[in-house]
Design a protein around this motif. Structure first.
Motif, PDB file in Angstrom:
ATOM      1  N   LYS A  45       4.430   3.255   6.745  1.00 17.02           N
ATOM      2  CA  LYS A  45       5.662   3.916   7.222  1.00 17.02           C
ATOM      3  C   LYS A  45       6.063   5.023   6.252  1.00 17.02           C
ATOM      4  O   LYS A  45       5.755   4.961   5.053  1.00 17.02           O
ATOM      5  CB  LYS A  45       6.803   2.899   7.301  1.00 17.02           C
ATOM      6  CG  LYS A  45       6.481   1.688   8.190  1.00 17.02           C
ATOM      7  CD  LYS A  45       7.393   1.653   9.384  1.00 17.02           C
ATOM      8  CE  LYS A  45       6.985   0.617  10.413  1.00 17.02           C
ATOM      9  NZ  LYS A  45       7.510  -0.708  10.120  1.00 17.02           N
ATOM     10  N   ALA A  65      -0.316   4.572  -6.474  1.00 11.76           N
ATOM     11  CA  ALA A  65      -0.394   5.203  -5.152  1.00 11.76           C
ATOM     12  C   ALA A  65      -1.766   5.852  -4.954  1.00 11.76           C
ATOM     13  O   ALA A  65      -2.341   6.411  -5.892  1.00 11.76           O
ATOM     14  CB  ALA A  65       0.698   6.258  -5.005  1.00 11.76           C
ATOM     15  N   ALA A  77       8.209   6.693   3.704  1.00  9.09           N
ATOM     16  CA  ALA A  77       9.279   6.331   2.771  1.00  9.09           C
ATOM     17  C   ALA A  77      10.225   7.521   2.629  1.00  9.09           C
ATOM     18  O   ALA A  77      11.423   7.408   2.834  1.00  9.09           O
ATOM     19  CB  ALA A  77       8.705   5.910   1.424  1.00  9.09           C
ATOM     20  N   ASP A 106       6.952   7.259  -8.866  1.00  2.00           N
ATOM     21  CA  ASP A 106       6.468   7.507  -7.502  1.00  2.00           C
ATOM     22  C   ASP A 106       4.946   7.412  -7.444  1.00  2.00           C
ATOM     23  O   ASP A 106       4.371   6.975  -6.456  1.00  2.00           O
ATOM     24  CB  ASP A 106       6.878   8.910  -7.027  1.00  2.00           C
ATOM     25  CG  ASP A 106       8.382   9.042  -6.886  1.00  2.00           C
ATOM     26  OD1 ASP A 106       9.017   8.072  -6.421  1.00  2.00           O
ATOM     27  OD2 ASP A 106       8.914  10.107  -7.243  1.00  2.00           O
ATOM     28  N   ILE A 144       5.623  10.577   1.142  1.00  2.00           N
ATOM     29  CA  ILE A 144       5.379   9.269   0.512  1.00  2.00           C
ATOM     30  C   ILE A 144       5.368   8.199   1.591  1.00  2.00           C
ATOM     31  O   ILE A 144       6.324   8.065   2.361  1.00  2.00           O
ATOM     32  CB  ILE A 144       6.454   8.967  -0.560  1.00  2.00           C
ATOM     33  CG1 ILE A 144       6.433  10.095  -1.600  1.00  2.00           C
ATOM     34  CG2 ILE A 144       6.203   7.614  -1.213  1.00  2.00           C
ATOM     35  CD1 ILE A 144       7.591  10.067  -2.562  1.00  2.00           C
ATOM     36  N   VAL A 145       4.248   7.490   1.661  1.00  2.00           N
ATOM     37  CA  VAL A 145       4.020   6.488   2.706  1.00  2.00           C
ATOM     38  C   VAL A 145       3.920   5.114   2.052  1.00  2.00           C
ATOM     39  O   VAL A 145       3.191   4.952   1.063  1.00  2.00           O
ATOM     40  CB  VAL A 145       2.705   6.790   3.463  1.00  2.00           C
ATOM     41  CG1 VAL A 145       2.435   5.734   4.529  1.00  2.00           C
ATOM     42  CG2 VAL A 145       2.730   8.182   4.080  1.00  2.00           C
ATOM     43  N   GLU A 146       4.656   4.174   2.590  1.00  2.00           N
ATOM     44  CA  GLU A 146       4.553   2.803   2.089  1.00  2.00           C
ATOM     45  C   GLU A 146       4.310   1.853   3.248  1.00  2.00           C
ATOM     46  O   GLU A 146       5.080   1.861   4.225  1.00  2.00           O
ATOM     47  CB  GLU A 146       5.832   2.408   1.338  1.00  2.00           C
ATOM     48  CG  GLU A 146       5.855   3.014  -0.063  1.00  2.00           C
ATOM     49  CD  GLU A 146       7.172   2.799  -0.817  1.00  2.00           C
ATOM     50  OE1 GLU A 146       7.305   3.377  -1.901  1.00  2.00           O
ATOM     51  OE2 GLU A 146       8.043   2.069  -0.296  1.00  2.00           O
ATOM     52  N   ASP A 147       3.252   1.074   3.145  1.00  2.00           N
ATOM     53  CA  ASP A 147       2.894   0.116   4.198  1.00  2.00           C
ATOM     54  C   ASP A 147       2.848   0.769   5.577  1.00  2.00           C
ATOM     55  O   ASP A 147       3.336   0.201   6.567  1.00  2.00           O
ATOM     56  CB  ASP A 147       3.870  -1.068   4.201  1.00  2.00           C
ATOM     57  CG  ASP A 147       3.810  -1.824   2.878  1.00  2.00           C
ATOM     58  OD1 ASP A 147       2.705  -1.906   2.298  1.00  2.00           O
ATOM     59  OD2 ASP A 147       4.863  -2.299   2.417  1.00  2.00           O
ATOM     60  N   MET A 151       0.838  -1.212   0.000  1.00  2.00           N
ATOM     61  CA  MET A 151       0.000   0.000   0.000  1.00  2.00           C
ATOM     62  C   MET A 151       0.867   1.255   0.000  1.00  2.00           C
ATOM     63  O   MET A 151       1.730   1.422   0.848  1.00  2.00           O
ATOM     64  CB  MET A 151      -0.891   0.017   1.247  1.00  2.00           C
ATOM     65  CG  MET A 151      -2.260  -0.573   1.033  1.00  2.00           C
ATOM     66  SD  MET A 151      -3.196   0.245  -0.273  1.00  2.00           S
ATOM     67  CE  MET A 151      -3.513   1.850   0.450  1.00  2.00           C
ATOM     68  N   LYS A 152       0.612   2.100  -0.982  1.00  2.00           N
ATOM     69  CA  LYS A 152       1.400   3.326  -1.103  1.00  2.00           C
ATOM     70  C   LYS A 152       0.467   4.531  -1.134  1.00  2.00           C
ATOM     71  O   LYS A 152      -0.607   4.472  -1.739  1.00  2.00           O
ATOM     72  CB  LYS A 152       2.192   3.235  -2.422  1.00  2.00           C
ATOM     73  CG  LYS A 152       3.154   4.347  -2.649  1.00  2.00           C
ATOM     74  CD  LYS A 152       4.138   3.899  -3.720  1.00  2.00           C
ATOM     75  CE  LYS A 152       4.920   5.042  -4.303  1.00  2.00           C
ATOM     76  NZ  LYS A 152       5.728   4.605  -5.447  1.00  2.00           N
ATOM     77  N   ARG A 153       0.886   5.610  -0.461  1.00  2.00           N
ATOM     78  CA  ARG A 153       0.108   6.863  -0.475  1.00  2.00           C
ATOM     79  C   ARG A 153       1.049   8.016  -0.733  1.00  2.00           C
ATOM     80  O   ARG A 153       2.180   8.020  -0.222  1.00  2.00           O
ATOM     81  CB  ARG A 153      -0.547   7.134   0.886  1.00  2.00           C
ATOM     82  CG  ARG A 153      -1.584   6.179   1.319  1.00  2.00           C
ATOM     83  CD  ARG A 153      -2.325   6.741   2.526  1.00  2.00           C
ATOM     84  NE  ARG A 153      -3.483   7.492   2.121  1.00  2.00           N
ATOM     85  CZ  ARG A 153      -4.676   6.943   1.912  1.00  2.00           C
ATOM     86  NH1 ARG A 153      -4.842   5.657   2.063  1.00  2.00           N
ATOM     87  NH2 ARG A 153      -5.692   7.685   1.547  1.00  2.00           N
TER      88      ARG A 153
END
Ligand code: GUN
Ligand code: ZN
Length: 434
Positions: free
Chosen positions: A39, A57, A41, A53, A34-37, A1-3
């Motif tokens: 956390k 997302a 990034a 990127d 940038i957030v991945e899982d 999961m990416k945001r």
């Protein structure tokens, strides 16, 4: 999961009070977090984002808003939701008249569960994502709180309140039951997901030396448990501690002698402290929760941040609801500014927001996990609206610098300024949700 979360992004990497100018914080006017899982990034200029990127997302566009790490409340009582705004007393009377009767109700798991939900809703509505929380003496109050926090994936610190004297029977435990209950609750909750079990002797007057010694023994046995209590809040309380512990050199020494101090120990208030006591706290590695709305409302006194920090003690901000009068970290910073004015100190806005984020995380011993947007940290954050009210919008529009805008926000803002709160990257509260 990416945001990818777009907006003006501010976080701290050091304490502005001690770092060289400009080295304490990072700011991106049009940034992308940038957030991945769940956390962090990285953070970058939005313009610098590459197509790679953006691939797959989820995008949150908060252009025009300020994104900061979630606020950390270093001291609050979830069992005092219904005690807030109680008239006409100072600490010791306030406990007897309002607080102990309210806490009695937490023997009932259904009451505890309902209040825990209300309380956590309110924290998120105010942008607070981590807190050091006092439940009550009842095991059920801890189960209800941690269950509600775990369901919401929150990083929270709490533990059963211990008090085995100088309080009504209906909120009293004893050394044996405190030991058994703590051991059971530690096994059930400590280090489960984002929860940290925190030994919680209420304060020296309501625990026997034997119960304080039990707490110290548990701290030795479980070296990653945290500990929280109250210290030197009110003058009558301090006199009482002197009578109850005639052999101690002072209030702080009661805790120090028995082994309750150290890098995982958090002391609320510390309003009436000598320089020598602050120096001992710094040497031990203790932390302080500064609770300005409470110290004013309950008439306790003016915390001296300058002396505490000069001695080298870590400090975080606490709302201390229900002695405190607001869940809002912004309201709390506004009152901190006024308290420090009366002590001849200016709390500049960068220091204030450091206290509310990375400083608080450090005071709670969780800065490896939260408190800023360093890569790998848990992505809890608050999205702030600097135009939430007509007065704030007007004042912000004529502010020349980031510092000036942040000072307007902390002086004039409240829950209305919290546009959204995210936990591990995911939206957990949105002001304008239908
Ligand atoms: N000292 C001991 N218990 C309490 C409490 O519940 N609130 C505050 N503010 N101080 C305390
Ligand atoms: Zn308190």
């Amino acid at each position: 999961m990416k945001r990818i979360v777009r907006g003006s992004i501010l976080h701290f990497v050091a304490d502005p009070a001690t770092a060289s100018a400009g080295a304490a914080w990072r700011y991106w006017d049009d940034g992308a977090l940038i957030v991945e899982d769940g956390k962090v990034a990285r953070v970058t200029d939005h313009m610098a984002l590459q197509p790679a990127d953006m691939a797959a997302a989820a995008i949150d566009d908060y252009t025009g808003k300020v994104i900061m790490p979630g606020f950390v409340d270093a001291h609050i009582h979830y069992a005092q939701v219904d005690v807030i705004a109680s008239y006409g007393t100072q600490l010791l009377d306030w406990l007897e008249r309002y607080t102990f009767p309210a806490e009695r109700k937490f023997a009932d798991p259904a009451h505890a569960a309902a209040i825990a939900e209300f309380f956590l809703d309110e924290l998120l509505r105010n942008g607070t994502t981590t807190a050091a929380v006092f439940p009550t003496v009842h095991k059920a109050s801890v189960d209800a709180f941690f269950a509600a926090a775990q369901k919401r994936k929150l990083r929270m610190l709490a533990g059963k309140v211990m008090m085995d004297r100088n309080c009504p029977d209906f909120v009293r435990d004893d050394v044996e039951s405190a030991e058994a209950d703590n051991r059971e609750l530690i096994a059930r909750w400590h280090n489960k997901d984002r929860l940290t079990y925190t030994l919680t002797p209420r304060f020296a007057p309501t625990s026997t030396p034997a119960q304080l010694a039990l707490t110290a023994q548990l701290m030795r046995e479980f070296p990653d448990l945290h500990m929280q209590t109250h210290l030197a809040e009110n003058r009558d309380e301090i006199r009482w501690v002197r009578e109850l512990f005639p052999d101690a050199a002072g209030y702080y020494d009661v805790y120090a002698k028995i082994g309750l101090t150290g890098a995982r120990s958090l002391f609320a208030h510390c309003v009436h402290m000598s320089d020598a006591e602050f120096a001992l706290m710094a040497a031990a590695g203790d932390s302080i929760a500064f609770c300005p709305t409470s110290n004013l409302f309950v008439g306790s006194g003016l915390f001296d941040l300058k002396r505490a920090r000069a001695a080298g003690v870590r400090v975080g901000m606490g709302t201390d609801v229900g002695g405190g009068t607001s869940y809002s970290m912004l309201r709390t910073l506004a009152e901190a500014y006024k308290v420090l004015q009366l002590n001849g100190i200016n709390l500049d806005p960068m220091r204030a927001f450091h206290l509310a984020t990375l400083g608080g995380a450090d005071a709670l011993g969780v800065a490896e996990k939260i408190g800023n947007f360093a890569a790998g940290k848990e992505a809890d954050f608050v999205v702030l609206d600097l135009a939430a009210t007509p007065v704030l919008a007007r004042r912000t529009s004529i502010a020349g610098t980031l510092e000036e805008r942040l000072f307007a926000l902390m002086t004039l803002g409240d829950d209305r300024s919290v546009f959204a709160t995210h936990i591990l990257g995911e939206p957990a509260y949105r002001r304008d949700a239908a």
